[in-house]
Scaffold this active site. Sequence first.
Site, short mmCIF file in Angstrom:
data_model
loop_
_atom_site.label_atom_id
_atom_site.label_comp_id
_atom_site.label_asym_id
_atom_site.label_seq_id
_atom_site.Cartn_x
_atom_site.Cartn_y
_atom_site.Cartn_z
N TYR A 167 -7.84 1.34 -11.67
CA TYR A 167 -8.54 2.56 -11.29
C TYR A 167 -9.66 2.97 -12.24
CZ TYR A 167 -4.58 2.93 -8.16
OH TYR A 167 -3.64 2.67 -7.20
N ASN A 188 -9.20 10.89 -0.28
CA ASN A 188 -8.49 9.78 -0.90
C ASN A 188 -7.03 10.23 -0.92
OD1 ASN A 188 -7.23 7.89 -2.48
ND2 ASN A 188 -8.83 7.81 -4.03
N HIS A 194 -11.05 4.89 -1.22
CA HIS A 194 -10.07 4.32 -2.14
C HIS A 194 -10.84 3.76 -3.33
CE1 HIS A 194 -6.61 4.67 0.49
NE2 HIS A 194 -7.41 4.29 1.47
N SER A 213 -9.80 1.56 -5.58
CA SER A 213 -9.60 0.11 -5.66
C SER A 213 -9.80 -0.51 -4.28
CB SER A 213 -8.19 -0.20 -6.16
OG SER A 213 -7.23 0.20 -5.18
N ARG A 221 -0.44 -2.04 1.13
CA ARG A 221 -1.63 -1.21 1.01
C ARG A 221 -2.73 -1.59 2.01
NH1 ARG A 221 -0.96 1.74 -3.68
NH2 ARG A 221 0.29 0.72 -5.28
#
Length: 155
Positions: free
Chosen positions: A28, A80, A106, A108, A117
């Site tokens: 992140y 997010n 997002h 990432s 994910r």
Amino acid sequence: MAERPAETIYVLNGPNLNLLGTREPDTYGHARLADVEQLCAQTAAQFGLQADCRQSNREGELIDFIHEAHAKKVSGIVINAGGYSHTSIALHDALMAVRIPTVEVHISNIHAREDFRHHSFTARAAFATLCGFGIDGYRLAINGLAAKIGIKATA
């Protein structure tokens, strides 16, 4: 002639985003949530928009923010939802119910991560999704949101 008040967009951040800068920096980055909020405020201002930035670790509170956005007639939402993106039908339903132009962000690249994910319920309620750009994704999201609602940069 009085100047028209700035239109508002909501920037909603979900669980664990309050830990940005210290949480998994390899994934992140080192920017903090305050850096994200400053970036959003500066970017929104370029379009004469005001960014109302909020973060919650609670799904119900995020839904309340979405309902409030509808009640206050905000122009758009950048969200997010963190881990709730992959699990929350309720957030999806709230976004669908209010019909406010929404961009999902997002930090990432969720498609380069764990399989769980790869699916996002909130993405289905957004007109666009950005992932993998780090916090710059928020800037890109606000630019796209402004274009979608027909607002050009003032600066």
